[in-house]
Design a protein around this motif. Sequence first.
Motif, PDB file in Angstrom:
ATOM      1  N   ARG A 229       0.814  -1.203   0.000  1.00  0.00           N
ATOM      2  CA  ARG A 229       0.000   0.000   0.000  1.00  0.00           C
ATOM      3  C   ARG A 229       0.853   1.260   0.000  1.00  0.00           C
ATOM      4  O   ARG A 229       0.538   2.242   0.678  1.00  0.00           O
ATOM      5  N   PHE A 230       1.923   1.229  -0.789  1.00  0.00           N
ATOM      6  CA  PHE A 230       2.766   2.419  -0.841  1.00  0.00           C
ATOM      7  C   PHE A 230       2.047   3.594  -1.501  1.00  0.00           C
ATOM      8  O   PHE A 230       2.486   4.741  -1.399  1.00  0.00           O
ATOM      9  N   ALA A 231       0.925   3.309  -2.183  1.00  0.00           N
ATOM     10  CA  ALA A 231       0.109   4.396  -2.709  1.00  0.00           C
ATOM     11  C   ALA A 231      -0.302   5.325  -1.565  1.00  0.00           C
ATOM     12  O   ALA A 231      -0.580   6.505  -1.778  1.00  0.00           O
ATOM     13  N   PHE A 232      -0.359   4.767  -0.364  1.00  0.00           N
ATOM     14  CA  PHE A 232      -0.619   5.561   0.841  1.00  0.00           C
ATOM     15  C   PHE A 232       0.613   5.470   1.726  1.00  0.00           C
ATOM     16  O   PHE A 232       0.675   4.648   2.641  1.00  0.00           O
ATOM     17  N   ASN A 234       1.873   6.987   4.136  1.00  0.00           N
ATOM     18  CA  ASN A 234       1.784   7.098   5.596  1.00  0.00           C
ATOM     19  C   ASN A 234       1.437   5.774   6.254  1.00  0.00           C
ATOM     20  O   ASN A 234       1.892   5.480   7.366  1.00  0.00           O
ATOM     21  N   SER A 235       0.636   4.960   5.574  1.00  0.00           N
ATOM     22  CA  SER A 235       0.288   3.674   6.177  1.00  0.00           C
ATOM     23  C   SER A 235       1.522   2.772   6.206  1.00  0.00           C
ATOM     24  O   SER A 235       1.679   1.949   7.110  1.00  0.00           O
ATOM     25  N   ILE A 257       8.719  10.213  -2.820  1.00  0.00           N
ATOM     26  CA  ILE A 257       7.377  10.252  -2.230  1.00  0.00           C
ATOM     27  C   ILE A 257       7.472  10.270  -0.706  1.00  0.00           C
ATOM     28  O   ILE A 257       6.794  11.041  -0.036  1.00  0.00           O
ATOM     29  N   ASN A 260       8.722  13.765   0.227  1.00  0.00           N
ATOM     30  CA  ASN A 260       7.916  14.921  -0.181  1.00  0.00           C
ATOM     31  C   ASN A 260       6.463  14.859   0.246  1.00  0.00           C
ATOM     32  O   ASN A 260       5.821  15.874   0.429  1.00  0.00           O
ATOM     33  N   ARG A 261       5.910  13.648   0.330  1.00  0.00           N
ATOM     34  CA  ARG A 261       4.474  13.565   0.588  1.00  0.00           C
ATOM     35  C   ARG A 261       4.132  12.525   1.645  1.00  0.00           C
ATOM     36  O   ARG A 261       3.179  11.763   1.503  1.00  0.00           O
ATOM     37  N   SER A 262       4.920  12.466   2.696  1.00  0.00           N
ATOM     38  CA  SER A 262       4.567  11.547   3.775  1.00  0.00           C
ATOM     39  C   SER A 262       5.082  12.085   5.105  1.00  0.00           C
ATOM     40  O   SER A 262       5.839  13.056   5.151  1.00  0.00           O
ATOM     41  N   ILE A 263       4.693  11.395   6.165  1.00  0.00           N
ATOM     42  CA  ILE A 263       5.111  11.808   7.507  1.00  0.00           C
ATOM     43  C   ILE A 263       6.490  11.249   7.858  1.00  0.00           C
ATOM     44  O   ILE A 263       6.984  11.459   8.965  1.00  0.00           O
TER      45      ILE A 263
END
Lengths: 499, 81
Positions: A229-232, A234-235, A257, A260-263
């Motif tokens: 689920r690397f599309a998400f 954060n999970s 990713i 740039n776009r994760s926690i």
Amino acid sequence: MEPYLIHHLLERAALNYPQKTSVFHGSDTATYLEINRLSNRLAHLLMEKGTKRGDRIIIAMENSIASVVAYYAVLKSGCISIEVPDKSTSSEISYFIKDAEADVCILSRMSSRRLKGNIPASTIIELDHIEKDSLIMTELEGMPDTDPDMPIIDLDLASIIYTSGSTGKPKGVMLTHRNVLSNTSSIVSYLGLGPDDRIMVVLPFYYVYGKSLLNTHFMVGASVVINNRFAFPNSVVEDMYNKRVTGFAGVPSTFAILMNRSIFPKRDITSLRYMTQAGGMMAPALTKRIMEAKPGISLFIMYGATEASPRLTFLPPERLPHKLGSAGIPVPNCEITIRDDTGRMLDTYEIGNICARGSNIMQGYWKDSTETAKSLKPWGLVTGDIGYKDNEGFIYITGRKKEMIKVGGERVSPREIEDALIESSMVHEAAVIGVPDEYLSEVPKAYVVPLNPETFNLDELKGFMKKRLSIHKLPRHWQVLRSLPKKASGKIDKEALRV
Amino acid sequence: MEIKERIIKFIRENFIAGRTDISLASDESLIEAGIMDSTGVLELVEFLESTFNIVIDDEELIPENLETIDNIVRFLKTKAV
């Protein structure tokens, strides 16, 4: 006796760590003993269905406990595993089946929903997700769970891995058990892996880098955590934290990713010891940002090729700050040289073909002696990449001789896309090149000249392409031109398109 | 056009146009169905931000908000769209 076949890794771990969790996937887990027994049952089932030593078996599954079982089962049965993307279209799978002369396909429930009935395989085995202590299918229940002990040797082929070739059609890289085991040992050694390690796997196992994560960890009795689920992102980061992983592996787009776009930059994952990056050169600026955000975590920059099972070089993390932009030094038991087209060895800092020798180097391309002869020379594998060595023997890659586009970790052939564009009957001529992309390293850009400019509809063409090719092969940028620049020879001048 | 219809139109046009082997159910995972990958999610986020004039934080890139069409619609409602 030391393992000399890939599945010996699993069998040895099942003996030494029977009750240890080898694979985590969401809330599912499987011990080494469970994986080994299930693989044995499936191997026996394959043999009962008539497979023989050396037969090719296609596996099209997303990463799961079942896909791990399928891989080792195929090897245990003495067959050759051909793992292909689970999202492949039926026409792509049909090509693999035909080219590899494979009769048996192992599919997951998801891939089976799309493919069953649309592909020319005589036997299809559908493996569901495995729940703890349960068997995958009723058919398996009747099979023995003992090792089949097929009399094969380490020179036998273990895998054929399809990789896009310069001729447009995917080429099958032939790897023996020895090729893979040799490279697996090298990786284990320089990463310093041990039984307490636990790797987060977001890369697919059909990708040779993803598969090396599985085999290296099974070699030392460590564990893998599957997360599709690397599309998400954060999970994935939370899963890394909760499962206390010690390692993470990605291609440049994975890290772009994550950063740039994760926690991820803010999340302190105290268990994380190291990260590896391969699958194309990562921009040094991004490497620097990762080092700054995660100073306590060792970052291994690596370079390889499917033809090398896959690892060729690694950059020791302690040298990274001083050697930014380098692909590092050869992995143990592998020799890298820089040569001209005649095979003459070049001096330090001279740019030439990056060539490799070692027991990890492939046997050739499946049924393609012409391409094999181009790649395997007396002085080793000609990788198709060009670069140089510095005065300390560190390798720098300056470009790719072949014009393959590296989309994320996937190699995409411009020719395959061009062929599909032409196949649409909407295009007079087409050229595809790779253009830089923040997340995927490179993405395809298509230049098309309409066959009939008055009726041409770009959306219609995009629709055709989506039907024809997997998502990563689809052009992300388009330009409609009245004509394409040409060289004197009449060939399309792709360099002019890059300007 | 309804919010849901606009999302479906975007997904159809950008991710599955022309493919007949993929169905689009509003409660089905767009990831597991092979409709979106990691860059697809980022494209979707860009579309949602520009179309509905909202800002989506990195913390909000989670399956509960973006995995299915129903989840996306529910998420947009929390954003007062």
